[in-house]
Write a protein that holds these residues in place. Structure first.
Motif, PDB file in Angstrom:
ATOM      1  N   LYS A  15       0.830  -1.201   0.000  1.00 15.45           N
ATOM      2  CA  LYS A  15       0.000   0.000   0.000  1.00 15.45           C
ATOM      3  C   LYS A  15       0.867   1.254   0.000  1.00 15.45           C
ATOM      4  N   ALA A  16       1.934   1.236   0.768  1.00 13.77           N
ATOM      5  CA  ALA A  16       2.840   2.391   0.807  1.00 13.77           C
ATOM      6  C   ALA A  16       3.430   2.639  -0.575  1.00 13.77           C
ATOM      7  N   TRP A  17       3.803   1.559  -1.271  1.00 18.59           N
ATOM      8  CA  TRP A  17       4.378   1.707  -2.601  1.00 18.59           C
ATOM      9  C   TRP A  17       3.363   2.313  -3.566  1.00 18.59           C
ATOM     10  N   ILE A  18       2.106   1.936  -3.424  1.00 20.64           N
ATOM     11  CA  ILE A  18       1.063   2.485  -4.295  1.00 20.64           C
ATOM     12  C   ILE A  18       0.941   3.987  -4.094  1.00 20.64           C
ATOM     13  N   PHE A  19       0.982   4.441  -2.839  1.00 23.36           N
ATOM     14  CA  PHE A  19       0.914   5.883  -2.566  1.00 23.36           C
ATOM     15  C   PHE A  19       2.137   6.602  -3.138  1.00 23.36           C
ATOM     16  N   LEU A  20       3.307   6.000  -2.979  1.00 19.18           N
ATOM     17  CA  LEU A  20       4.527   6.589  -3.540  1.00 19.18           C
ATOM     18  C   LEU A  20       4.449   6.652  -5.058  1.00 19.18           C
ATOM     19  N   TYR A  68      11.492   3.088  -6.384  1.00 17.78           N
ATOM     20  CA  TYR A  68      12.457   2.031  -6.716  1.00 17.78           C
ATOM     21  C   TYR A  68      12.910   1.282  -5.465  1.00 17.78           C
ATOM     22  N   ARG A  69      13.121   2.025  -4.391  1.00 21.17           N
ATOM     23  CA  ARG A  69      13.597   1.422  -3.144  1.00 21.17           C
ATOM     24  C   ARG A  69      12.470   1.034  -2.192  1.00 21.17           C
ATOM     25  N   SER A  70      11.223   1.328  -2.567  1.00 27.87           N
ATOM     26  CA  SER A  70      10.062   1.126  -1.676  1.00 27.87           C
ATOM     27  C   SER A  70      10.321   1.778  -0.320  1.00 27.87           C
ATOM     28  N   ASP A  71      10.742   3.027  -0.366  1.00 22.16           N
ATOM     29  CA  ASP A  71      11.172   3.762   0.826  1.00 22.16           C
ATOM     30  C   ASP A  71      10.123   4.780   1.243  1.00 22.16           C
ATOM     31  N   ALA A  72       9.261   4.385   2.149  1.00 23.35           N
ATOM     32  CA  ALA A  72       8.217   5.289   2.637  1.00 23.35           C
ATOM     33  C   ALA A  72       8.775   6.363   3.555  1.00 23.35           C
ATOM     34  N   ALA A  73      10.013   6.221   3.991  1.00 22.05           N
ATOM     35  CA  ALA A  73      10.618   7.204   4.894  1.00 22.05           C
ATOM     36  C   ALA A  73      10.944   8.514   4.186  1.00 22.05           C
ATOM     37  N   VAL A  74      10.646   8.619   2.915  1.00 27.96           N
ATOM     38  CA  VAL A  74      10.915   9.835   2.154  1.00 27.96           C
ATOM     39  C   VAL A  74       9.839  10.904   2.392  1.00 27.96           C
ATOM     40  N   THR A 135      -1.468  19.634  -4.193  1.00 31.09           N
ATOM     41  CA  THR A 135      -2.475  19.131  -3.250  1.00 31.09           C
ATOM     42  C   THR A 135      -2.546  17.608  -3.315  1.00 31.09           C
ATOM     43  N   ALA A 136      -2.559  17.056  -4.513  1.00 33.70           N
ATOM     44  CA  ALA A 136      -2.625  15.594  -4.668  1.00 33.70           C
ATOM     45  C   ALA A 136      -1.414  14.924  -4.014  1.00 33.70           C
ATOM     46  N   ILE A 137      -0.238  15.498  -4.214  1.00 37.25           N
ATOM     47  CA  ILE A 137       0.969  14.919  -3.621  1.00 37.25           C
ATOM     48  C   ILE A 137       0.898  14.979  -2.101  1.00 37.25           C
ATOM     49  N   LEU A 138       0.434  16.102  -1.561  1.00 33.70           N
ATOM     50  CA  LEU A 138       0.307  16.212  -0.102  1.00 33.70           C
ATOM     51  C   LEU A 138      -0.715  15.231   0.448  1.00 33.70           C
ATOM     52  N   VAL A 139      -1.825  15.063  -0.223  1.00 27.79           N
ATOM     53  CA  VAL A 139      -2.850  14.106   0.224  1.00 27.79           C
ATOM     54  C   VAL A 139      -2.296  12.684   0.183  1.00 27.79           C
ATOM     55  N   LEU A 140      -1.556  12.361  -0.861  1.00 32.95           N
ATOM     56  CA  LEU A 140      -0.952  11.023  -0.952  1.00 32.95           C
ATOM     57  C   LEU A 140       0.097  10.803   0.132  1.00 32.95           C
ATOM     58  N   MET A 141       0.836  11.846   0.489  1.00 30.16           N
ATOM     59  CA  MET A 141       1.810  11.711   1.573  1.00 30.16           C
ATOM     60  C   MET A 141       1.105  11.542   2.914  1.00 30.16           C
ATOM     61  N   LEU A 142      -0.020  12.225   3.111  1.00 30.88           N
ATOM     62  CA  LEU A 142      -0.798  12.025   4.338  1.00 30.88           C
ATOM     63  C   LEU A 142      -1.344  10.603   4.418  1.00 30.88           C
ATOM     64  N   LEU A 144       0.062   8.037   3.023  1.00 31.04           N
ATOM     65  CA  LEU A 144       1.243   7.209   3.266  1.00 31.04           C
ATOM     66  C   LEU A 144       1.603   7.206   4.754  1.00 31.04           C
ATOM     67  N   ILE A 145       1.594   8.367   5.359  1.00 35.06           N
ATOM     68  CA  ILE A 145       1.894   8.477   6.796  1.00 35.06           C
ATOM     69  C   ILE A 145       0.877   7.675   7.603  1.00 35.06           C
ATOM     70  N   ARG A 146      -0.380   7.828   7.252  1.00 32.78           N
ATOM     71  CA  ARG A 146      -1.444   7.107   7.969  1.00 32.78           C
ATOM     72  C   ARG A 146      -1.254   5.594   7.837  1.00 32.78           C
ATOM     73  N   GLU A 147      -0.907   5.152   6.636  1.00 28.81           N
ATOM     74  CA  GLU A 147      -0.684   3.723   6.400  1.00 28.81           C
ATOM     75  C   GLU A 147       0.529   3.211   7.180  1.00 28.81           C
ATOM     76  N   GLU A 148       1.576   4.006   7.237  1.00 23.49           N
ATOM     77  CA  GLU A 148       2.787   3.604   7.952  1.00 23.49           C
ATOM     78  C   GLU A 148       2.570   3.529   9.459  1.00 23.49           C
ATOM     79  N   ARG A 149       1.710   4.382   9.964  1.00 25.56           N
ATOM     80  CA  ARG A 149       1.478   4.408  11.424  1.00 25.56           C
ATOM     81  C   ARG A 149       0.413   3.437  11.871  1.00 25.56           C
TER      82      ARG A 149
END
Length: 150
Positions: A15-20, A68-74, A135-142, A144-149
């Protein structure tokens, strides 16, 4: 034959990769669109467009590497760049729609922000597209954060 179910961790990474990937797609399309408008159509961007490009172009690179790295920490880096770009795009949209007076318009010299060449397909203003992309990028990052937590 044994069937193994995916673990919660691998499902979360998927799921994190999909958001990225979705955020990267938005940044890439925005970057390529800005380059097309400037280089192919020959429309010189105004000062505010240049500043928005400064914050959008690196997002395409950062998000490509993160995918590429599946790095949600970005997300902190992406969110910071996108937030500043969003503020610039919001200001630009306010100028475009006449909410902010021309006397304080920072892009008075050079190309006009209110010309017909600032419309995509004659209907959608380019400053508004930039605002929607950030806005779309910020929503996707939110997301991603929600999914990671979780």
């Amino acid at each position: 034959m044994a069937v193994t179910l995916p673990s919660k961790a691998s499902n979360r990474e998927g799921k994190a990769w999909i958001f990225l990937f979705a955020a990267w797609t938005v940044a890439l399309v925005s970057t390529l669109g800005a380059l097309f408008i400037g280089e192919v159509l020959g429309q010189v961007p105004c000062t505010l467009c240049w500043h928005q490009r400064i914050f959008m172009f690196p997002l395409a690179v950062l998000l490509a590497i993160a995918c590429y790295r599946s790095d949600a920490a970005v997300w902190p880096y992406v969110s910071g760049l996108a937030a500043i770009g969003w503020l610039l795009a919001a200001w630009h949209s306010l100028l475009y729609f006449g909410v902010v007076s021309e006397a304080i318009q920072p892009c008075g010299a050079g190309p006009s922000c209110s010309g017909s060449n600032m419309m995509l397909l004659g209907t959608v203003p380019i400053p508004l597209l930039s605002l929607l992309a950030f806005t779309a990028i910020l929503v996707l990052m939110l997301a991603l954060i929600r999914e990671e937590r979780s």
